[in-house]
Scaffold this motif. Structure first.
Motif, PDB file in Angstrom:
ATOM      1  N   VAL A  17       0.827  -1.204   0.000  1.00  0.00           N
ATOM      2  CA  VAL A  17       0.000   0.000   0.000  1.00  0.00           C
ATOM      3  C   VAL A  17       0.865   1.259   0.000  1.00  0.00           C
ATOM      4  O   VAL A  17       0.526   2.255  -0.649  1.00  0.00           O
ATOM      5  CB  VAL A  17      -0.962  -0.012   1.204  1.00  0.00           C
ATOM      6  N   SER A  18       1.984   1.236   0.693  1.00  0.00           N
ATOM      7  CA  SER A  18       2.848   2.421   0.709  1.00  0.00           C
ATOM      8  C   SER A  18       3.322   2.761  -0.696  1.00  0.00           C
ATOM      9  O   SER A  18       3.499   3.938  -1.035  1.00  0.00           O
ATOM     10  CB  SER A  18       4.037   2.217   1.652  1.00  0.00           C
ATOM     11  N   ARG A  19       3.508   1.733  -1.536  1.00  0.00           N
ATOM     12  CA  ARG A  19       3.856   1.991  -2.936  1.00  0.00           C
ATOM     13  C   ARG A  19       2.615   2.409  -3.731  1.00  0.00           C
ATOM     14  O   ARG A  19       2.668   3.337  -4.544  1.00  0.00           O
ATOM     15  CB  ARG A  19       4.486   0.752  -3.583  1.00  0.00           C
ATOM     16  N   GLY A  20       1.499   1.749  -3.497  1.00  0.00           N
ATOM     17  CA  GLY A  20       0.292   2.085  -4.226  1.00  0.00           C
ATOM     18  C   GLY A  20      -0.173   3.507  -3.966  1.00  0.00           C
ATOM     19  O   GLY A  20      -0.660   4.197  -4.873  1.00  0.00           O
TER      20      GLY A  20
ATOM     21  N   ASP B 154       2.027   7.678  -5.376  1.00  0.00           N
ATOM     22  CA  ASP B 154       1.808   8.714  -6.383  1.00  0.00           C
ATOM     23  C   ASP B 154       0.942   9.844  -5.831  1.00  0.00           C
ATOM     24  O   ASP B 154       1.216  11.031  -6.070  1.00  0.00           O
ATOM     25  CB  ASP B 154       1.170   8.111  -7.635  1.00  0.00           C
ATOM     26  N   LYS B 155      -0.107   9.483  -5.096  1.00  0.00           N
ATOM     27  CA  LYS B 155      -0.957  10.506  -4.499  1.00  0.00           C
ATOM     28  C   LYS B 155      -0.195  11.290  -3.435  1.00  0.00           C
ATOM     29  O   LYS B 155      -0.262  12.527  -3.383  1.00  0.00           O
ATOM     30  CB  LYS B 155      -2.196   9.847  -3.873  1.00  0.00           C
ATOM     31  N   LEU B 156       0.542  10.589  -2.600  1.00  0.00           N
ATOM     32  CA  LEU B 156       1.279  11.249  -1.528  1.00  0.00           C
ATOM     33  C   LEU B 156       2.333  12.187  -2.081  1.00  0.00           C
ATOM     34  O   LEU B 156       2.470  13.335  -1.626  1.00  0.00           O
ATOM     35  CB  LEU B 156       1.922  10.201  -0.619  1.00  0.00           C
ATOM     36  N   ILE B 157       3.102  11.737  -3.086  1.00  0.00           N
ATOM     37  CA  ILE B 157       4.208  12.579  -3.554  1.00  0.00           C
ATOM     38  C   ILE B 157       3.697  13.793  -4.307  1.00  0.00           C
ATOM     39  O   ILE B 157       4.322  14.865  -4.291  1.00  0.00           O
ATOM     40  CB  ILE B 157       5.206  11.756  -4.405  1.00  0.00           C
ATOM     41  N   ARG B 158       2.545  13.671  -4.951  1.00  0.00           N
ATOM     42  CA  ARG B 158       1.975  14.851  -5.600  1.00  0.00           C
ATOM     43  C   ARG B 158       1.531  15.876  -4.549  1.00  0.00           C
ATOM     44  O   ARG B 158       1.716  17.089  -4.743  1.00  0.00           O
ATOM     45  CB  ARG B 158       0.810  14.455  -6.495  1.00  0.00           C
TER      46      ARG B 158
ATOM     47  N   PRO C  90      10.950  16.886 -11.778  1.00  0.00           N
ATOM     48  CA  PRO C  90      10.941  16.186 -13.065  1.00  0.00           C
ATOM     49  C   PRO C  90       9.760  15.243 -13.251  1.00  0.00           C
ATOM     50  O   PRO C  90       9.197  15.155 -14.343  1.00  0.00           O
ATOM     51  CB  PRO C  90      12.277  15.428 -13.048  1.00  0.00           C
ATOM     52  N   GLU C  91       9.331  14.555 -12.178  1.00  0.00           N
ATOM     53  CA  GLU C  91       8.263  13.574 -12.343  1.00  0.00           C
ATOM     54  C   GLU C  91       6.900  14.205 -12.584  1.00  0.00           C
ATOM     55  O   GLU C  91       5.954  13.515 -12.973  1.00  0.00           O
ATOM     56  CB  GLU C  91       8.198  12.660 -11.122  1.00  0.00           C
ATOM     57  N   LEU C  92       6.783  15.518 -12.369  1.00  0.00           N
ATOM     58  CA  LEU C  92       5.515  16.205 -12.638  1.00  0.00           C
ATOM     59  C   LEU C  92       5.440  16.743 -14.065  1.00  0.00           C
ATOM     60  O   LEU C  92       4.371  17.198 -14.494  1.00  0.00           O
ATOM     61  CB  LEU C  92       5.325  17.362 -11.651  1.00  0.00           C
ATOM     62  N   LEU C  93       6.554  16.704 -14.787  1.00  0.00           N
ATOM     63  CA  LEU C  93       6.545  17.205 -16.157  1.00  0.00           C
ATOM     64  C   LEU C  93       5.748  16.265 -17.062  1.00  0.00           C
ATOM     65  O   LEU C  93       5.855  15.045 -16.944  1.00  0.00           O
ATOM     66  CB  LEU C  93       7.979  17.322 -16.680  1.00  0.00           C
TER      67      LEU C  93
ATOM     68  N   SER D 293      -7.907   0.811  -7.762  1.00  0.00           N
ATOM     69  CA  SER D 293      -8.193   1.449  -9.056  1.00  0.00           C
ATOM     70  C   SER D 293      -7.341   2.689  -9.290  1.00  0.00           C
ATOM     71  O   SER D 293      -7.101   3.071 -10.438  1.00  0.00           O
ATOM     72  CB  SER D 293      -9.679   1.806  -9.151  1.00  0.00           C
ATOM     73  N   GLU D 294      -6.891   3.348  -8.223  1.00  0.00           N
ATOM     74  CA  GLU D 294      -6.067   4.549  -8.362  1.00  0.00           C
ATOM     75  C   GLU D 294      -4.581   4.243  -8.280  1.00  0.00           C
ATOM     76  O   GLU D 294      -3.754   5.151  -8.361  1.00  0.00           O
ATOM     77  CB  GLU D 294      -6.449   5.575  -7.301  1.00  0.00           C
ATOM     78  N   TYR D 295      -4.228   2.970  -8.127  1.00  0.00           N
ATOM     79  CA  TYR D 295      -2.814   2.617  -7.986  1.00  0.00           C
ATOM     80  C   TYR D 295      -2.194   2.368  -9.355  1.00  0.00           C
ATOM     81  O   TYR D 295      -2.785   1.691 -10.197  1.00  0.00           O
ATOM     82  CB  TYR D 295      -2.653   1.347  -7.145  1.00  0.00           C
ATOM     83  N   ARG D 296      -1.000   2.886  -9.548  1.00  0.00           N
ATOM     84  CA  ARG D 296      -0.257   2.597 -10.773  1.00  0.00           C
ATOM     85  C   ARG D 296       0.424   1.243 -10.659  1.00  0.00           C
ATOM     86  O   ARG D 296       0.483   0.486 -11.606  1.00  0.00           O
ATOM     87  CB  ARG D 296       0.774   3.700 -11.016  1.00  0.00           C
ATOM     88  N   GLU D 297       0.958   0.944  -9.488  1.00  0.00           N
ATOM     89  CA  GLU D 297       1.533  -0.366  -9.203  1.00  0.00           C
ATOM     90  C   GLU D 297       1.698  -0.488  -7.694  1.00  0.00           C
ATOM     91  O   GLU D 297       1.525   0.483  -6.959  1.00  0.00           O
ATOM     92  CB  GLU D 297       2.891  -0.554  -9.884  1.00  0.00           C
TER      93      GLU D 297
END
Length: 283
Positions: free
Chosen positions: A111-114, A117-121, A141-144, A262-266
């Protein structure tokens, strides 16, 4: 320079402390944090290591100046740029749970990986607002929009910006046999990067080699990550990205059976990062 560096590092920590998503609410534990306080290192934007990355991995890999240009549509003086590596360690509680697993990750780890993306944004938005208020131009860079996966002739699946290579440039540690990155808080970490136009103090990395903190490369006495991998994706020759990716798909499917992903990339596996000497410290 020192005063501005301290202000930026304070902003890095304040943004973390203000996070609303740093918890395991989806697992019914809203008061349990996912990540420990971050570590930060700083590299010069014109550090020759970024040119080495382009030569070593592929011309597609951005330098700090190239990433900055993509956001602001100007070519900056790269001597005025600094690249920050911000390192988020897994919590001791998650490490204990993960160390007990043998074939698949613990729920906390997956879950910490899933949720990453939401947390880092959220984190980068909060940090960016603070940098804006200080009059500092910045880019993550990852937001570009151009931040995508591509293929390296040497290494296969690769990114246009490597957080781990940036961490090396920023003096945060070295690589390990499993392709992970060993920091002072070990290998069980995740990274983000922020490039700023500000005259900040640089974190020295000295003359350390790429694998100096890995016991296997240093003295040949470890290889614990080889034994921890359930799919033999790690060997004395290194990390097989394709085998690893196949197992991550299985890990994702298993978690989907119990949670809404459903919102997880991986989701992560990370077994090779726990129950090893470099799990939570520099060995």
């Amino acid at each position: 320079m020192k005063e501005l560096t301290e202000k930026v590092l304070d902003a890095v920590m304040q943004a973390f402390n203000e996070l609303e998503s740093n918890n395991f609410t989806v697992l019914g534990m809203p008061d349990t944090p996912m990540w420990d306080e971050p570590l930060t290192g700083i590299a010069a934007g014109n550090d020759g290591y970024y040119k080495f990355i382009k030569d070593h991995i592929g011309e597609f890999h951005w330098t700090p100046a190239e990433a900055f240009t993509l956001k602001y549509n100007i070519k900056p003086d790269d001597s005025r740029l600094r690249s920050l590596s911000i390192v988020f360690p897994q919590t001791p509680e998650t490490l204990v749970m993960q160390s007990k697993e043998r074939d698949f990750p613990s729920d906390n780890w997956a879950v910490s990986r899933g949720e990453w993306d939401k947390l880092i944004r959220e984190y980068l938005s909060r940090l960016g607002n603070k940098l804006d208020s200080m009059g500092i131009r910045w880019v993550a860079p990852e937001l570009l929009p151009e931040f995508t996966l591509t293929a390296s002739d040497k290494y296969g699946r690769s990114s246009r910006w490597s957080h781990r290579h940036n961490a090396f440039a920023c003096g945060m540690g070295t690589f390990g046999l499993s392709d992970g990155f060993i920091t002072d808080r070990g290998m069980a970490v995740r990274f983000t990067s922020v490039i700023v136009e500000a005259d900040l103090d640089i974190t020295p990395r000295g003359d350390r080699g790429h694998y100096d903190w890995c016991l296997y490369f240093r003295s040949g006495i470890c290889g614990a990550c080889i034994r921890r991998c359930p799919k033999r994706a790690i060997s004395e020759k290194g990390h097989d990205k394709d085998k690893c990716a196949d197992h991550l798909l299985v890990c994702f499917d298993r978690l989907t059976e119990r949670l809404d992903t459903s919102e997880y990339r991986e989701v992560g596996c990370g077994l090779c990062q726990t129950k090893v000497p470099c799990m939570d410290k520099r060995p």
